[in-house]
Design an enzyme around this catalytic site. Structure first.
Site, PDB file in Angstrom:
ATOM      1  N   ASP A 121       0.850  -1.189   0.000  1.00 35.91           N
ATOM      2  CA  ASP A 121       0.000   0.000   0.000  1.00 35.91           C
ATOM      3  C   ASP A 121       0.885   1.237   0.000  1.00 35.91           C
ATOM      4  OD1 ASP A 121      -2.477  -1.337   0.065  1.00 35.91           O
ATOM      5  OD2 ASP A 121      -2.405  -1.527   2.237  1.00 35.91           O
TER       6      ASP A 121
ATOM      7  N   ASP B  35      -7.044  -1.239  -4.379  1.00 31.10           N
ATOM      8  CA  ASP B  35      -8.090  -0.835  -3.435  1.00 31.10           C
ATOM      9  C   ASP B  35      -9.004   0.218  -4.061  1.00 31.10           C
ATOM     10  OD1 ASP B  35      -6.889  -2.478  -1.488  1.00 31.10           O
ATOM     11  OD2 ASP B  35      -5.666  -0.822  -0.736  1.00 31.10           O
TER      12      ASP B  35
END
EC number: 3.4.23.36
Length: 167
Positions: free
Chosen positions: A118, A136
């Site tokens: 991330d 995401d």
């Protein structure tokens, strides 16, 4: 373009963009050595490894936990793919393609590295949003499109636009 093809292309594009972005940030830009990179007072690029799912829920602390998350993800992708195959609505197909592509991108990370990479971090003052990646974002966009469809489809009581955009 048929809904299946549209959904498949969306899944492919989301997957490729996510994986290319991750590979570039990690191996070319070397975000781990440069982090954090402040792009705005409220937005940074950082590097986090998330062994869980959204918001770091269900953190897989063991190899078994990791593979359970992989299996659940692949099962969800299978179910979403069946839904996509049966979809007759292009908006639903696009939404499902985004979700499938994002889920595949994160599954690849989990399989290859044991955790999801991330990077994107929004924050304002003491408020902090979770760190996320393009996969995401694709999943969230897909869910938003499904919600939009739920409120605008003929089944919801609102006439859906025809192929030319007229209601």
């Amino acid at each position: 373009m048929s809904p299946r093809v549209l959904g498949g292309l969306a899944a492919f594009l989301c997957l490729v963009l996510d994986q290319a972005n991750k590979l570039w940030l990690i191996h070319v830009f070397d975000i781990e050595a440069r982090r954090p990179v402040r792009l705005a007072p409220f937005f940074d690029i950082i590097y986090e490894r998330n062994p869980g799912i959204s918001y770091s829920l269900f953190r897989a602390q063991s190899a078994m936990g990791r593979w359970i998350l992989v299996a659940l993800t692949l099962f969800a992708i299978l179910l979403l793919s069946i839904w996509l195959w049966r979809a007759t609505n292009r908006l639903v197909a696009l939404a499902l393609g985004c979700i499938i592509g994002g889920a595949l991108g994160n599954a690849i990370d989990r399989i290859a590295a044991g955790a999801v990479a991330d990077f994107y971090y929004f924050h304002i003052g003491s408020f902090s949003w979770y760190v996320f990646n393009l996969a995401d974002a694709a999943i969230v966009a897909g869910v938003a499109l499904l919600i939009l469809d739920a409120f605008t489809s003929e089944e919801a009581g609102v006439p859906a636009p025809d192929s030319e955009g007229h209601s």
